[in-house]
Design a protein around this motif. Structure first.
Motif, PDB file in Angstrom:
ATOM      1  N   GLY A  54     -34.161 -20.177 -35.898  1.00 18.34           N
ATOM      2  CA  GLY A  54     -35.483 -20.194 -36.523  1.00 18.34           C
ATOM      3  C   GLY A  54     -36.424 -21.239 -35.970  1.00 18.34           C
ATOM      4  N   LYS A  55     -35.911 -22.223 -35.251  1.00 17.35           N
ATOM      5  CA  LYS A  55     -36.840 -23.184 -34.669  1.00 17.35           C
ATOM      6  C   LYS A  55     -36.381 -23.646 -33.283  1.00 17.35           C
ATOM      7  N   ILE A  56     -37.368 -24.001 -32.496  1.00 13.92           N
ATOM      8  CA  ILE A  56     -37.115 -24.502 -31.153  1.00 13.92           C
ATOM      9  C   ILE A  56     -37.631 -25.937 -31.121  1.00 13.92           C
ATOM     10  N   LEU A  57     -36.825 -26.817 -30.544  1.00 14.67           N
ATOM     11  CA  LEU A  57     -37.196 -28.228 -30.494  1.00 14.67           C
ATOM     12  C   LEU A  57     -38.082 -28.466 -29.287  1.00 14.67           C
ATOM     13  N   ARG A  58     -39.214 -29.115 -29.520  1.00 14.18           N
ATOM     14  CA  ARG A  58     -40.107 -29.436 -28.409  1.00 14.18           C
ATOM     15  C   ARG A  58     -40.179 -30.955 -28.281  1.00 14.18           C
ATOM     16  N   ILE A  59     -39.745 -31.456 -27.136  1.00 10.30           N
ATOM     17  CA  ILE A  59     -39.699 -32.900 -26.939  1.00 10.30           C
ATOM     18  C   ILE A  59     -40.660 -33.263 -25.825  1.00 10.30           C
ATOM     19  N   LEU A  92     -41.834 -36.130 -23.514  1.00  9.68           N
ATOM     20  CA  LEU A  92     -41.368 -37.443 -23.103  1.00  9.68           C
ATOM     21  C   LEU A  92     -42.515 -38.381 -22.757  1.00  9.68           C
ATOM     22  N   THR A  93     -43.718 -37.839 -22.530  1.00 16.44           N
ATOM     23  CA  THR A  93     -44.855 -38.691 -22.210  1.00 16.44           C
ATOM     24  C   THR A  93     -45.288 -39.480 -23.434  1.00 16.44           C
ATOM     25  N   ASN A  94     -45.446 -38.775 -24.564  1.00 15.99           N
ATOM     26  CA  ASN A  94     -45.931 -39.482 -25.755  1.00 15.99           C
ATOM     27  C   ASN A  94     -44.879 -39.547 -26.868  1.00 15.99           C
ATOM     28  N   ASN A  95     -43.593 -39.254 -26.519  1.00 11.46           N
ATOM     29  CA  ASN A  95     -42.491 -39.327 -27.479  1.00 11.46           C
ATOM     30  C   ASN A  95     -42.710 -38.467 -28.723  1.00 11.46           C
ATOM     31  N   LYS A  96     -43.473 -37.388 -28.569  1.00  6.43           N
ATOM     32  CA  LYS A  96     -43.721 -36.543 -29.727  1.00  6.43           C
ATOM     33  C   LYS A  96     -42.617 -35.491 -29.827  1.00  6.43           C
ATOM     34  N   ILE A  97     -42.095 -35.328 -31.035  1.00  2.00           N
ATOM     35  CA  ILE A  97     -41.051 -34.330 -31.241  1.00  2.00           C
ATOM     36  C   ILE A  97     -41.533 -33.327 -32.266  1.00  2.00           C
ATOM     37  N   GLU A  98     -41.524 -32.049 -31.853  1.00  2.00           N
ATOM     38  CA  GLU A  98     -42.033 -31.006 -32.728  1.00  2.00           C
ATOM     39  C   GLU A  98     -40.987 -29.931 -32.906  1.00  2.00           C
ATOM     40  N   LYS A  99     -41.152 -29.134 -33.950  1.00  2.00           N
ATOM     41  CA  LYS A  99     -40.291 -27.971 -34.109  1.00  2.00           C
ATOM     42  C   LYS A  99     -41.148 -26.722 -34.103  1.00  2.00           C
ATOM     43  N   VAL A 100     -40.890 -25.858 -33.137  1.00  2.00           N
ATOM     44  CA  VAL A 100     -41.677 -24.634 -32.991  1.00  2.00           C
ATOM     45  C   VAL A 100     -40.965 -23.514 -33.730  1.00  2.00           C
TER      46      VAL A 100
END
Lengths: 198, 690
Positions: free
Chosen positions: B9-14, B16-24
């Motif tokens: 149900g979700k894909i991890l988006r990492i 590395l430039t701005n250390n932002k971690i999202e879940k798509v």
């Protein structure tokens, strides 16, 4: 991270358990837990030995973990190796880099069954057919004593449900053995010597 | 997010430039793009433009599991990767990779369908994932470590021995164009240079621990019945259905009388294995027995399986002599990665040392195998000297250990001549001025390069226009084993195979014996299309190429027929999306058209027929392919007929509904496949045929 949580859990359980103990003593004066002693001593009933057991062979095991998947799929309804009652993964790292002799962990259905004796709720019972020690989920109140009592760490305690699970030999037809593609898991006659095997 | 069946149900988006971690949310891609490769291509299409270079921070490394990963479905514990590849030649286009082991399943148990890595860290880092907790950690202390040590250290730092890691070696850090990502002992994201992409992001590796679950739509009993049915049909690795001595010497089915595993603490007798015995199916293969006429079998400890795989094609070997070179003594041995180096005066230690070196340094054997031949030839013809190259050629006569350790280290660390070789064979050969000789097959008198700058893996002159078509239409070495599996590794008689081919592709002409190819027939096009579609399905669910699709079964009562609908049945059972074989095939066709669209965008031309869909000159000659991998390979006399192969291409485009002149998908086809947005975007770029 996980170990800290578990320690906390242990402390909480211990407190709760002692409260129950104090309560019981306060109410009944002296209460005898039926399995709280060595078998046969002081009139405590002996536990019948298991007739069968699942054994793991390190030399044949191919490390595919189909046993873990089959166990969790068939018994929990979803694939989740962390909720299996048979473990290959737990000691996978220690052998994969060196000799490939995977240490698979299965319940030995011990003669003395420390898990069974540790449960004040008597939730761990003996199956009539296979004499396997199993958790009666209706009775289990989630103390986790059985998990701490098991010398082989084979009781899987589900923190979210607050219930314990252990291998009950699937009523005589273990799914892990059926799914093993290498005959590394075998369903064999129980023997007291298996208790001492490393 | 609601819990789905099959997909997490979700894909991890990492980033590395701005250390932002999202879940798509995965739901925006499914079931239209299936999972794995399909979703990976869609993300590439949406988010990475055609102008991005592979080692730019704007490139994305997409690691995707699929709906079957982590379930009881056989050989499904796999992971597919998609990225812009620094390996492919002449154009650095989008390509894919597929890896076994346990990490794909672990990502699913952590609750993700995949991981998108983007941006570039300012200094070396690694990513640690423990269920929903994701951290980007410092990896200064890991930089420069070999792949085995780095993995162990990362797992130690997770403080959970059940974690699984994937890392790059020194080669990936030094941006060797062909570098791979290694997981466990030898599971690798190989062809395509994924290691270099990871290295360009300053990312040493990813370590994952998952405690969650993969749900399924059907009842456990239903899935179990389906799995048991599938297991009863699947062959030994590489579609091997008949064990020797009846089958061929290359058969993937090895178990026979007197076969033993002898490398472990205790000898284990395997003996004959009945194809119907589901509890002994992983004892059928014996990779060390299949290679070098079984000369390495003395070190074979056991077979090893990837996650949830009952086939177990990997051979676990322990060679104590490795301690002499300071190389880990235990490793897994499969196919070319194990046997890429065999010196003239062969000591098997050198072969195994070469295998261990590429795994610990993170190199790609498919490229190195050609370099060894090319360098030997250049040395023999006086183009380079031992002193200039800094490589001890004379050592090959004494066993070759020193030769191969020097060579591997030079490439991985980009030292001296290794700096040129690290560019991959086509680019390196161009710098050395011998590319023409390579393409004409004159260098070393052997075939080296096929399309996309990759090594000649299954020669179209041995395996007919079918393999020729899959080679040119794909974006890398296609590495699909249906055809060679049927005619070579199955061990079955050609008459039986032809009957299977007739049932599946409409004519006995679809398949030819090795090296005796007949003129093109439309059934060959159908076969090639089926390989492409089942390839997409394989990489999207994902399942293993050495097992799926089930074209053959070891069951003589079925006339060795397999069952091509198994993937759709497993997919429907697990996800609850009730798709028939045809519907899943349609989805695969959609992904394949998207793949073509991505390629067109990367090549910046709609006319792929002349540029992309190209075979080197050598395939139109009769030069005998001499490879260290397959034991039975021969070229059709005179090679492929140029006109005949052009006919084959035209017919392939026609059967696909693509423009016959350029080989590009038409608007009609794209709209039929519900890809109107893709057609619009291509039209805006003036890359859609009129």
């Amino acid at each position: 991270m996980e170990s800290r949580e578990r320690k906390e859990m242990n402390r909480r359980c211990f407190l709760r358990q002692s409260m129950i103990g104090i309560g019981v003593v306060a109410v009944g004066g002296s209460v005898v837990f039926p399995y709280n002693g060595p078998s046969g001593a002081f009139g405590y009933p002996a536990i019948p030995n298991a007739t069968m057991v699942v054994m793991h062979n390190s030399a044949l095991c191919i490390g595919c973990r189909r046993c873990e998947v089959a166990c969790s799929t068939m018994r929990e309804g979803a694939s989740q190796p962390s909720r299996a009652r048979v473990f290959i993964d737990r000691r996978y790292q220690e052998s994969i880099w060196t000799d490939g002799q995977f240490t698979g962990e299965t319940c030995r259905q011990c003669e003395e069954a420390p898990c069974l004796r540790a449960c004040p709720a008597e939730a761990i019972k003996v199956d009539e057919k296979t004499k396997a020690r199993y958790v009666d989920l209706k009775v289990c109140n989630g103390l986790g004593n059985c998990q701490r009592a098991c010398p082989f760490n084979m009781v899987n305690y589900f923190e979210d449900e607050r219930k314990a699970r252990k291998c009950d030999l699937c009523g005589g037809a273990p799914e892990c053995v059926k799914q093993c593609p290498a005959t590394a898991l075998r369903y064999v006659k129980w023997d007291p010597r298996y208790d001492d095997l490393d | 997010m609601r819990e789905l069946n099959g997909w997490a149900g979700k894909i991890l988006r990492i980033n590395l430039t701005n250390n932002k971690i999202e879940k798509v949310d995965t739901e925006r891609y499914i079931p239209k793009y299936i999972g794995g490769l399909g979703i990976g291509l869609k993300i590439m299409w949406d988010e990475v433009s055609g102008d991005v270079k592979p080692l730019d921070p704007e490139n994305k490394l997409i690691l995707m599991a699929g709906p079957l990963t982590g379930t009881l479905s056989p050989s499904s514990g796999r992971l597919t990767a998609v990225t812009k590849s620094p390996h492919t030649w002449p154009v650095e286009h989008t390509t894919r990779g597929n890896m076994g082991g346990h990490i794909g399943a672990e990502i699913r148990f952590a609750g993700y369908d995949g991981i998108i890595v983007e941006g570039k860290a300012p200094k070396p880092v690694y990513v640690a994932i423990h269920d929903d907790k994701v951290a980007i950690r410092d990896a200064i202390h890991l930089w420069g470590l070999d792949t085995y040590d780095a993995q162990r250290q990362m797992i130690k730092e997770m403080r959970d021995s059940r974690a699984k890691a994937m890392v790059i070696g020194v080669a990936g850090e030094k941006l060797v164009r062909t570098a791979v990502i290694i997981h466990d002992l030898k599971s690798a994201l190989g062809q395509g240079g994924f290691g270099a992409v990871m290295g360009s992001k300053n990312l040493k590796g990813i370590v994952v621990r998952g405690t969650g679950r993969v749900k399924m739509a059907c009842s456990p009993k239903e899935l179990l019945d389906l799995v048991e049915y599938t297991k009863s049909l699947i062959a030994a690795p590489l579609h091997g259905i008949i064990p020797p001595p009846v089958g061929s010497a290359a058969s993937g089915y090895r178990a026979r009388d007197n076969l033993q595993w002898v490398g472990g603490p205790k000898k284990i007798s395997i003996g004959r294995v009945d194809p119907k015995d589901m509890n002994r199916m992983s004892l059928r293969p014996h990779e060390a027995d299949r290679r070098f006429a079984g000369k390495m079998a003395a070190y074979h400890v056991k077979n090893i399986g990837c996650f949830s795989c009952p086939v177990a094609c990997k051979s676990y070997m322990t060679v104590p002599a490795m301690n002499r070179f300071g190389i880990p003594q235990s490793g897994e041995f499969v196919c070319l990665s194990a046997t890429w180096y065999s010196p003239p005066a062969s000591t098997h230690e050198a072969t195994f040392a070469a295998k261990q070196l590429i795994d610990t340094l993170g190199l790609n054997p498919w490229d190195l195998v050609m370099w060894v031949f090319l360098l030997r030839w250049m040395h023999e013809t006086g183009r380079i000297t031992e002193k200039e190259a800094g490589i001890p050629f004379s050592d090959e006569k004494k066993g070759g250990e020193r030769f191969i350790t020097t060579l591997c280290n030079k490439i991985a660390r980009r030292e001296g001549l290794g700096d040129i070789m690290a560019e991959g064979l086509p680019r390196g050969a161009m710098k050395m001025g011998v590319l023409d000789d390579v393409l004409r097959g004159e260098a070393a008198g052997r075939v080296m390069l096929c399309s996309h700058g990759m090594w000649d893996h299954y020669d179209p002159r041995s395996y007919s226009q079918v393999l020729g078509l899959t080679w040119v239409m794909d974006n890398r070495d296609p590495n699909r084993h249906e055809y060679p599996g049927m005619v070579l590794f199955s061990g079955a008689k050609i008459e039986d195979i032809k009957q299977v081919a007739k049932a599946l592709y409409g004519s006995e002409n679809a398949i030819d014996p090795i090296g005796k190819i007949t003129p093109y027939h439309p059934s060959k096009g159908r076969f090639a299309i089926s390989i492409d579609h089942h390839g997409v399905i394989k990489d999207s669910l994902p399942t293993c190429d050495w097992v799926f699709p089930v074209v053959l079964s070891p069951n003589p009562e079925r006339k060795y027929m397999g069952d091509m609908s198994i993937e759709s049945k497993l997919f429907s059972a697990v996800t609850g999306v009730k798709w028939s074989e045809q519907e899943l095939d349609k989805a695969a066709e959609r992904c394949w058209n998207l793949h073509r669209a991505v390629t067109i965008r990367d090549w910046k031309t709609a006319n792929l027929r002349e540029s992309h869909d190209w075979l080197p000159e050598v395939y139109y000659t009769g030069l005998t392919p001499t490879t260290p991998v397959s034991t039975v390979v021969s070229a059709t006399e005179g090679g492929l007929d140029r006109k005949d192969f052009e006919t084959a291409k035209t017919d392939y485009y026609k059967q696909r509904g693509w423009d016959e002149k350029t080989g590009a998908p038409t608007r009609k086809k794209l709209e039929e496949l519900d890809l109107k947005d893709v057609a619009d975007k291509l039209a805006a770029m003036k890359l859609l045929p009129a």
